[in-house]
Every structure is written in C-alpha cells, then in structure tokens.
Enzyme design. Structure first.
Site, PDB file in Angstrom:
ATOM      1  N   SER A 149      72.344  19.810  29.939  1.00  0.00           N
ATOM      2  CA  SER A 149      71.956  21.153  30.361  1.00  0.00           C
ATOM      3  C   SER A 149      73.198  22.022  30.538  1.00  0.00           C
ATOM      4  O   SER A 149      73.989  22.170  29.603  1.00  0.00           O
ATOM      5  CB  SER A 149      71.115  21.067  31.633  1.00  0.00           C
ATOM      6  OG  SER A 149      70.484  22.291  31.918  1.00  0.00           O
ATOM      7  N   ASP A 305      61.691  20.879  24.782  1.00  0.00           N
ATOM      8  CA  ASP A 305      62.618  21.297  25.835  1.00  0.00           C
ATOM      9  C   ASP A 305      63.029  22.744  25.584  1.00  0.00           C
ATOM     10  O   ASP A 305      63.999  23.015  24.877  1.00  0.00           O
ATOM     11  CB  ASP A 305      63.837  20.379  25.850  1.00  0.00           C
ATOM     12  CG  ASP A 305      64.869  20.787  26.893  1.00  0.00           C
ATOM     13  OD1 ASP A 305      64.523  21.579  27.790  1.00  0.00           O
ATOM     14  OD2 ASP A 305      66.014  20.307  26.811  1.00  0.00           O
ATOM     15  N   HIS A 332      63.457  17.731  29.341  1.00  0.00           N
ATOM     16  CA  HIS A 332      64.851  18.130  29.526  1.00  0.00           C
ATOM     17  C   HIS A 332      65.647  16.965  30.113  1.00  0.00           C
ATOM     18  O   HIS A 332      65.358  16.489  31.206  1.00  0.00           O
ATOM     19  CB  HIS A 332      64.908  19.331  30.461  1.00  0.00           C
ATOM     20  CG  HIS A 332      66.242  19.999  30.523  1.00  0.00           C
ATOM     21  ND1 HIS A 332      66.906  20.445  29.398  1.00  0.00           N
ATOM     22  CD2 HIS A 332      67.035  20.322  31.582  1.00  0.00           C
ATOM     23  CE1 HIS A 332      68.042  21.010  29.754  1.00  0.00           C
ATOM     24  NE2 HIS A 332      68.154  20.945  31.071  1.00  0.00           N
TER      25      HIS A 332
END
Length: 615
Positions: A149, A305, A332
């Site tokens: 991320s 995602d 994710h």
C-alpha cells in the site's frame, strides 16, 4: 521505548556513533531508534534492526520500508520481544538483511509538514536515508525497498532518486496512480475510502492513538497503558522531541477536506495550493525517472483491490525495468482470497510465508551479489472462477479476440447490432444504489476481505442488459471498454458500469466495474503518462466538457481489468448506475437527480467490448 532507552537515553547518540557509524569493538546493538538529518535540517526518525551477533567485519545488504503510518509503536512493556516490528525484523535479519524502518517527513516521530502525500521533499528524503545506510560500517552498499500500500508507493518512489545503491524494489499493492486508481477513479471522488483514511492519518499525525482506534474513556486508558502511540527515538527520553515533531504535523493538509474542493488533476490542492498533484503524488507522474533508474521490481496486486491492477499493467507496458508481476484473487495486501466464485473463507495462496520466500528470493538476486541471474519481465495472473494461474510476457495476453456486445430492446445484451432507427431506455438515477461496504474500494482503507453479495436485488435499482446463456465456457481477460450514447436532464453526473455473471439459478456475481464523471468525457489527444487500455481522458480542467441537457453525447471508458471464466449456461450482464452511495460522492454535486436516456439503435448503438476466448 525500552527500559535501557529510558536509563541511558542521553548517551545513545555516542553509542550510535560507536555501534553504527564509527569503528569500534564488539557486536552491534540489535535495535536502535534514531534521527537522520536531511539536507534542510529536518530530522527523520528511523528504526534500525541488525542481525543478532553481527560481527564488526561483516557487511550485509539492507532493505528499507518507509511509511506515513508510524514506523513502530511505543510499547509500554519495553522488552525487545515486545517491539511491534520484532517478528518482521527477525524475518529480515534471519535472511541476512539489515532492516531500516522510516517515518515519512511530517508523520510519526519525524519532523516536517505534509502538503500532500508523496511530495517532492518526502521522496528526496528516502534517497538521503539510503546515503546514510551505505555510509554505515555494516552495509555492503546495496539497498532494496519493499512495502504494501503506501509503503509500496514509497518503495517505488525511492527509484525516482536514481540512487546507485538501490538495486531492487518490491512495490506491493501500491497505488501507482493514486488519483485515477483510488481517490478519484474516473474523476469520481471515492469518499468511502478517503474520508475514513484521512481521519485516521490525521489522528496518527497528531499521535492520538485513542482517536485512531476510535476509543475513549476506560477503553482509551487501557490502550494507552499498553501502547502510547508512535515510538520516539531512543535519545528522546523526555518526549520533548516527539512533541515538537507532532506540533509541526498540525500544519499537514487534511486529504479529505482538500479533496472536497478538488475536482480535476491540475486543480490546486489544499491550503498549500500545489497544482498537478493528481500525478505528482504517485509513481505514475515520475515514470521517466523510474525507468532511468533501471531498478528491477517485484509487484503484486489483486483483481479486486481498488483500481491498482490497471496501474500494474500500465507500468508493465510503459517502462522497460525488469518486472515480475503477480495478479491474484486477493484483497488489499493479499490477506484474503477475494475470488467471488469461492466462499469468503477460502485460504490465501500463496501463503504469507510463501510470499516472504518469493520476496527474499527476489532480493537475494540483486542485493547479495551471489551471481544469480536477474528476473525476466513476466506477468502471472489468476483467472477468477477457474482457479487457474497463467503466465504471459505481453499484455494483453495473446489468444483473445474483442467481441462487441450491444445493448438491445428488452434489456438484452446481444452480439447483433441493433437494426432499428429508434430505441432507447430512460433511467432516473437511484442515489440509494450501492455495492456495499466490503467492496474493492473499502478494502484499500483497511476494511478487509472483498465480499460482494448476490447482486440480483441491487440490480433491480439499475439499468441492466443480459445476454443469452453461454453455449460453452468463455474466458474474459483484459480490459472491457464501454461506449454509451446518452443524454441527460442535467449538465453533470457520474456513470457506473458493472460487468456481472448471472448463474442458471439466478445468482448475480460481481466481476468488475468502471466509472466516469460525465464532465471529463472528452477524449484527449495528449499523450498519457502511461499506457491506457481504453479512451484517454486527461481529467484536466481545461478539457472539462459539461453535458448539454437533452443532447445525445458519447461517453466511453474502460472498466478495471479482469480475468474471469464464464461457464456454459451462465449469462453475461452489464448493469448501469449513476451512484454508489457508500463508496462515492454524489454527482451532480448540487443535489440534482438526473434522468438519463441511453440510446440503443442503429445510429447510436451503445455497446461493450469484451476480450474473449472460448475454452
């Protein structure tokens, strides 16, 4: 903070010199928290983990992870084993790496302020942290970076510095184009993700752990008795330095509040008034520098995602860096299996341990100098509903043919173009339509697994077109592209298009979607910064094109890439909406309720192109 940190904090700068930056006897300290000073005097907090018993003559590679979510927690218990990164550090140290964890400028225990995410000064800092790493006596001069991320973004942005010591990066589940793939997909503000995310990081920047966890009273006191917030550096025994850093964070831009006044990629963002943030805050806006670095990449994304899969594919087909790409049935971070045709509790493959093995195998090639050959650029992708993995060196993969499916009378989806001169469907936008709060957009904000329920009831609020049953198994892999001929009663609005699978028993399974704000529908003749797989919309204010109420116009855009098996007897459905109330802001923003008319006739044949092959 450890007990030894409290007792000997004033001596730690000298200890750091003796154990880290200067020559001396004995083994190194296992874990240290210290400041590294940047070119402008801003102090950046880092945590250093070295293998236990590392000798003074040994030289090892380093892997760094930089974050704006606190590099480490201040655990009250205080023993080394209680450190929040103890298990992660053991993984890397046992594999023969130093691990360096970094608080981004303007966050955690670092000083500075943040006008927007991944701003220029932040990115330059990471290069200077590498300077510091390679100057240490234990460093072999080779550095890698990884993260999931936001930390995946920092790993990729490290390459922008083109530092010769950076030999490999692993941007995992990162937001390659933050504006286009997460915050404003299709220029539609994703409030479901951004509002919660912005509030949480605001509280993190102010080191308010109870607000981050939404706790108060006795629950807050209980939490603070265990964890007080972000970990200060070892020398900060009084907490004065951390408090001073947090005061600087008060000037950070609140991303959600700024986004409410931000509509186009080149609008000024927040009180700092920076323009063109839409690309500046993402790797997508820095591809020439990333390509010049030549740094090899290990990349993972999930089909469901947010829109991150299009970033991975856009990067792969635009720059020449060696790239090993995995596109899986993941939420994710690959914490859950998100294949919509499998039960939600289906185990994740590869497992977390296996993913770390892949990561270390990748870093070993480039950071340990063992003569292993480097990676060959390749994409491994999973086909939803089939449970199969495929490999390709080119994208789109070979063997697929574009089939055009037309929207026709009676809500039918047909490969036969309409032959009548007239034919249209009216649809009043239903602002209560939703895809829920466990969808592809919420997972990026920490909501966990992606679980779309049966869409049959939801589709009754939408405009739908459904094919006849498939005569044999059909695979769709690539980028669906929709072309709509519509008119509206209003000058602005949003269009959402969902691709779905209808089973013989009537269950409707979500596959993918796309969205576009009508005002950015103009097809741009500018060159996109990375390869697009559908019509390119610049999303710049100068190219804005409000709708003329009552006038038929063409709106075309691609859906998020997918790979799915539609089995014999199942049908393909396209559902069209003008809202997704839990995930996206309402358009038009003035509260109007448009009615759109979709044309489905010989002159204006609305359609969707699907890349297909029969099994």
């Amino acid at each position: 903070m450890t007990r030894s940190s409290r007792l000997f904090g004033p001596l730690l700068p000298l200890v750091a010199c003796l154990m880290v930056a200067c020559s001396g006897g004995g083994a190194y300290t296992r874990n240290q928290a210290l400041y590294v000073t940047m070119r402008d005097g801003v102090r950046i907090a880092v945590d250093l983990w070295l293998p236990e018993g590392l000798g003074r003559r040994e030289r090892i590679p380093t892997v760094m992870r930089a974050t704006r979510y606190w590099r480490a927690l201040d655990v009250v218990a205080g023993s080394l084993e209680d450190e929040s990164n103890y298990e992660l550090a053991n993984r890397f140290n046992d594999a023969g790496y130093a691990l360096v964890l970094v608080d981004a400028r303007g966050s955690g225990a670092s000083f500075g302020t943040r006008p927007y995410e991944l701003f220029e000064a932040e990115v330059r800092d990471y290069g200077e942290v590498v300077d510091w790493i390679v100057a240490q006596p234990w460093s072999n001069g080779r550095v890698g970076a990884f993260g999931v991320s936001y930390t995946g973004n920092t790993a990729e942005m490290l390459a922008v510095n083109r530092h010769p010591a950076v030999k490999a990066i692993a941007p995992l589940f990162n937001d390659f184009d933050n504006f286009g793939h997460l915050v404003f997909p299709g220029s539609v503000l994703c409030i479901g993700f951004l509002q919660d995310w912005a509030e949480r990081v605001h509280h993190m920047d102010l080191n308010d752990i109870c607000a981050v966890q939404d706790l108060s009273g006795a629950e807050c006191q209980d939490l603070e008795s265990q964890i007080t917030g972000v970990k200060p550096v070892d020398a900060d025994t009084s907490g004065a330095l951390l408090a001073a850093a947090v005061r600087e964070h008060e000037a950070n831009t609140h991303a959600y509040q700024a986004a409410l006044d931000y509509e186009f990629r080149d609008d000024p963002f927040g009180s700092y008034g920076v323009r063109n943030v839409g690309y500046l805050r993402s790797p997508a806006g820095h591809l020439p520098a990333i390509e010049q670095s030549g740094v090899p990449m290990l990349i993972r994304v999930g089909w469901l995602d947010a829109g991150t899969v299009n970033g991975a594919l856009g990067r792969y087909t635009t720059i020449d860096n060696p790239q090993r790409v995995f596109i899986g049935p993941w939420d994710h971070g690959a914490r859950n299996n998100a294949d919509p045709f499998l039960p939600p509790d289906t185990s994740v493959e590869p497992t977390g341990d296996e993913q770390y093995t892949e990561l270390f195998d990748f870093f070993h090639m480039y950071l340990k100098g063992n003569g292993a050959p480097g990676i060959t650029s390749e994409i491994s992708y999973y086909t939803l509903g089939a449970g199969e993995w495929h490999r390709t060196e080119v994208w789109p993969p070979e063997g697929f043919t574009t089939h055009t499916w037309y929207f026709t009378a009676g809500g039918q989806l047909s490969e036969e173009r309409p032959s009548t001169e007239r034919g249209s469907d009216r649809y009043e936008i239903d602002y209560d339509a939703t895809t829920g709060r466990q969808n592809r957009w919420f997972t990026n904000g920490g909501a966990g697994d992606v679980v779309y329920p049966d869409r049959d009831a939801a589709d009754r609020r939408l405009l739908t077109y459904t094919s006849a049953p498939m005569e044999r198994d059909v695979e769709i892999t690539g980028h669906p592209v929709v072309t709509l001929h519509v008119s509206s009663t209003h000058s602005d609005g949003a269009i959402f298009v969902y691709l779905e699978n209808v089973a013989p028993d009537g269950r409707v399974t979500y596959i993918t979607e796309g969205q576009l704000r009508a005002a950015v529908r103009a097809i741009s003749d500018r060159a996109p910064p990375y390869r697009k797989f559908g019509p390119y919309h610049s999303e710049l204010r100068a190219d804005a094109m409000p709708l003329v109420p009552g006038e038929i116009t063409e709106i075309g855009f691609d859906l998020w890439a997918t790979s799915v098996l539609v089995r014999e007897g199942h049908r393909i459905r396209v559902a069209i909406a003008g809202a997704d109330k839990d995930s996206f802001a309402r358009y038009p923003r003035d509260g109007g309720r448009p009615t759109i008319t979709l044309q489905r006739n010989r002159s204006y044949a609305s359609s969707i192109d699907l890349p297909m092959r029969e099994r």
